[in-house]
Design a protein around this motif. Structure first.
Motif, short mmCIF file in Angstrom:
data_model
loop_
_atom_site.label_atom_id
_atom_site.label_comp_id
_atom_site.label_asym_id
_atom_site.label_seq_id
_atom_site.Cartn_x
_atom_site.Cartn_y
_atom_site.Cartn_z
N ARG A 251 0.82 -1.20 0.00
CA ARG A 251 0.00 0.00 0.00
C ARG A 251 0.86 1.25 0.00
NH1 ARG A 251 -3.71 -1.31 4.76
NH2 ARG A 251 -1.96 -0.51 5.92
N GLY A 252 2.03 1.15 0.65
CA GLY A 252 2.87 2.32 0.89
C GLY A 252 3.11 3.12 -0.38
N LEU A 256 -0.06 5.66 -1.00
CA LEU A 256 0.39 6.89 -0.35
C LEU A 256 1.55 7.57 -1.08
CD1 LEU A 256 0.51 5.37 3.26
CD2 LEU A 256 -1.25 6.90 2.43
N THR A 260 7.39 2.02 2.51
CA THR A 260 7.92 1.67 3.83
C THR A 260 8.46 0.26 3.79
OG1 THR A 260 5.68 1.02 4.49
CG2 THR A 260 6.44 3.21 5.17
N VAL A 279 4.91 7.44 15.98
CA VAL A 279 5.83 7.78 14.91
C VAL A 279 7.20 8.10 15.53
CG1 VAL A 279 6.31 9.38 13.02
CG2 VAL A 279 3.96 8.60 13.45
N VAL A 295 12.29 7.66 9.09
CA VAL A 295 11.15 8.01 9.93
C VAL A 295 10.17 6.85 9.82
CG1 VAL A 295 9.94 9.33 8.10
CG2 VAL A 295 9.48 9.84 10.51
N SER A 297 6.52 4.45 11.30
CA SER A 297 5.38 4.28 12.19
C SER A 297 5.41 2.87 12.75
CB SER A 297 4.06 4.56 11.47
OG SER A 297 3.55 3.40 10.88
N ASN A 301 -1.81 1.35 12.33
CA ASN A 301 -2.24 2.25 11.25
C ASN A 301 -3.74 2.51 11.31
OD1 ASN A 301 0.40 1.85 10.55
ND2 ASN A 301 -0.01 0.70 8.70
N PRO A 302 -4.18 3.30 12.28
CA PRO A 302 -5.62 3.50 12.50
C PRO A 302 -6.40 3.84 11.22
CG PRO A 302 -4.31 4.83 14.03
CD PRO A 302 -3.34 4.06 13.21
N TYR A 303 -5.76 4.55 10.31
CA TYR A 303 -6.47 4.93 9.08
C TYR A 303 -6.88 3.69 8.30
CZ TYR A 303 -7.64 7.31 4.73
OH TYR A 303 -8.30 7.77 3.62
N PHE A 304 -6.04 2.64 8.35
CA PHE A 304 -6.34 1.40 7.62
C PHE A 304 -6.85 0.31 8.57
CE2 PHE A 304 -3.11 3.64 5.13
CZ PHE A 304 -3.73 3.70 3.90
N TRP A 314 10.34 4.39 6.68
CA TRP A 314 10.50 5.06 5.39
C TRP A 314 11.92 5.61 5.39
CZ3 TRP A 314 7.88 10.41 4.03
CH2 TRP A 314 8.15 10.72 2.68
N ILE A 352 2.42 12.63 7.18
CA ILE A 352 3.64 11.81 7.09
C ILE A 352 4.79 12.64 6.49
CG2 ILE A 352 4.67 9.70 6.15
CD1 ILE A 352 1.90 8.40 6.19
N ASP A 355 6.12 14.68 9.21
CA ASP A 355 6.99 13.83 10.04
C ASP A 355 8.37 13.73 9.40
OD1 ASP A 355 4.81 13.23 11.73
OD2 ASP A 355 4.28 11.43 10.58
N1 RBF Z 1 -0.90 5.37 9.46
C1 RBF Z 1 -1.95 5.77 10.17
O1 RBF Z 1 -3.00 5.21 10.07
N2 RBF Z 1 -1.84 6.83 11.05
C2 RBF Z 1 -0.68 7.51 11.20
O2 RBF Z 1 -0.64 8.44 12.00
C3 RBF Z 1 0.45 7.11 10.42
N3 RBF Z 1 1.61 7.78 10.53
C4 RBF Z 1 2.68 7.37 9.77
C5 RBF Z 1 3.90 8.05 9.88
C6 RBF Z 1 5.01 7.66 9.12
C7 RBF Z 1 6.28 8.43 9.27
C8 RBF Z 1 4.90 6.58 8.22
C9 RBF Z 1 6.06 6.15 7.40
C10 RBF Z 1 3.70 5.90 8.12
C11 RBF Z 1 2.57 6.28 8.88
N4 RBF Z 1 1.36 5.63 8.78
C12 RBF Z 1 0.29 6.02 9.55
C13 RBF Z 1 1.36 4.29 8.21
C14 RBF Z 1 0.85 4.18 6.85
O3 RBF Z 1 -0.54 4.01 7.00
C15 RBF Z 1 1.47 2.90 6.30
O4 RBF Z 1 2.82 3.11 6.06
C16 RBF Z 1 0.76 2.48 5.06
O5 RBF Z 1 -0.50 2.00 5.44
C17 RBF Z 1 1.50 1.40 4.31
O6 RBF Z 1 1.34 0.15 4.90
#
Ligand code: RBF
Ligand code: ADP
Ligand code: MG
Length: 382
Positions: A251-252, A256, A260, A279, A295, A297, A301-304, A314, A352, A355
């Motif tokens: 997904r990364g 996005l 990662t 983070v 950097v 996480s 990953n609450p969003y997912f 990353w 991100i 960050d």
């Molecule tokens: N995913 C979240 O759901 N919430 C976050 O606050 C969040 N912060 C991240 C910060 C960094 C520096 C990175 C590299 C990833 C972050 N992600 C966060 C994760 C991101 O959702 C994840 O890398 C992708 O889902 C790919 O698997």
């Protein structure tokens, strides 16, 4: 950190829970229960941990004896498990941010109490392994020193009485639901730091829910703010993690535009359960290529809404291609923020990138730059 949020209430004292709030007791409790249940031919199921968090040892034993249908009484179980636990108290680690919090509050002469459901003898033994703690608490009160343990308010009311401070001017910091319930029943302000993931919604009674002690903002409670943040980062005692780069959700880069290099979580469950989601940043070494700023996480990953806690670094460098299977080593030097949910993909991506800018800048500060030479990044297997 941002101080946009308003003052919630002015308190005069802080009452801290011990297990799961200040120290990582779950780690040893799981190991001990696993070993003991094996003697009965039973397999410890980690999910039981949910049920016993915040309970007294007798309540814990009752639950385990019942759930596993053990051919012994609760008392017999307690007798068997007690020496096994004592043997492990020396191995319990302070949770990230615990020493920092205790030192900060005591340096500013904030009256501090420790209120634990655990029996006095356990509490004494556990804190004897944490340097400087015993002297720092003006009041220590244990589960067997009051009529009823948490969720009863007794322990908190007694702590307030001994501190000589009105309950309504006390702030309780607690990881467990029984603790939060008890603190509220005592008429106190309560900050919850849930030790079990993804349970935030259960903590509605708490006045604030934070994901780790690193996120506590004492100024919300009229207490002196921490002054150790540097350019949006919190220096940590460094820790290491490494292994071959594995496939993630793919997904990364696709969703996005942020690749990662996921590390396998196998073999790291202890390390992962001890480090709160959030983070972080530091230095990364790729076996064939070099050392880079990083950097990352850690979390769900609450969003997912992932079901597994993942490690997603990353590397702040443009690579020609991917590097699955290569050995990656990380030195984590600091913390930036808790994981968050976002209302749109764009806002997650923007955060991100923020960050990344914070980490990139911070890693040039000598305090963080020096870890580029950490011996772990030069390991002989590289
Ligand atoms: N995913 C979240 O759901 N919430 C976050 O606050 C969040 N912060 C991240 C910060 C960094 C520096 C990175 C590299 C990833 C972050 N992600 C966060 C994760 C991101 O959702 C994840 O890398 C992708 O889902 C790919 O698997
Ligand atoms: P996955 O879900 O499998 O982790 P991603 O879309 O997150 O897939 O891509 C990550 C992969 O991209 C890494 O495993 C690595 O091989 C490669 N990659 C390329 N550049 C970078 C970078 N700067 N940081 C991290 N990984 C990178
Ligand atoms: Mg990835």
């Amino acid at each position: 950190m941002s101080t946009a949020k308003a003052l919630k209430k002015v308190v005069a004292a802080v009452i801290l829970d011990l297990d799961g709030t200040l120290i990582h007791t779950d780690g040893i409790l799981g190991d001990v229960l696993k070993a003991l249940l094996l003697k009965y031919g039973k397999q410890w199921d980690g999910r039981e941990a949910q049920k016993i968090v915040g309970k007294t040892p007798l309540e814990e034993a009752t639950i385990v004896v019942e759930d596993y249908e053990l051919p012994c009484s609760t008392d017999e179980f307690v007798t068997q498990i007690t020496p096994l636990l004592y043997d492990q108290f020396c191995n319990i680690k302070a949770l990230p941010g615990a020493n920092r919090l205790i030192k900060h509050l005591s340096d500013h002469n904030v009256p501090l109490a420790l209120a634990s459901n655990s029996p006095r003898a356990y509490v004494e033994s556990k804190i004897s392994y944490q340097q400087g703690w015993k002297e720092t608490f003006s009041v220590i009160i244990a589960g067997d020193e009051v009529r009823a343990g948490k969720p009863s308010p007794d322990i908190f009311l007694e702590a307030a009485k001994r501190l000589g401070i009105e309950p309504s001017r006390c702030l309780v910091i607690e990881d467990s639901l029984p603790g939060v319930t008890g603190g509220k029943a005592a008429g106190m302000e309560v900050v919850a730091v849930p030790s079990i993931p993804k349970q935030t919604h259960l903590y509605i009674a708490a006045d604030e829910v934070i994901s780790s002690l690193l996120d506590l903002q004492p100024e919300f409670w009229g207490l002196p703010p921490f002054d150790d943040w540097i350019d949006g980062t919190l220096p940590l005692e460094t820790w290491h993690i490494g292994g071959p780069v594995v496939k993630g959700f793919g997904r990364g880069s696709k969703v996005l535009g942020i690749p990662t290099a996921n590390l396998s979580t196998k073999g790291y469950s202890a390390l992962l359960s001890e480090h709160p989601s959030g983070v972080y940043f530091g230095w990364a070494r790729l076996s064939t290529q070099g050392v880079y700023k990083m950097v990352m996480s850690i979390g769900w990953n609450p969003y997912f809404n992932n079901t597994e806690k993942t490690i997603e670094p990353w590397l702040l460098h443009e690579f020609d291609g991917d590097f699955y299977g290569e050995e990656l080593r990380l030195v984590i030097v600091g913390y930036i923020r808790p994981e968050a949910n976002f209302t749109s993909l764009e806002s997650l991506i923007a955060k991100i990138h923020e960050d990344r800018r914070i980490a990139e800048r911070a890693l040039d500060i000598p305090l963080y730059l020096k870890y580029k030479d950490d011996p772990y990044l030069k390991g002989s297997s590289l």
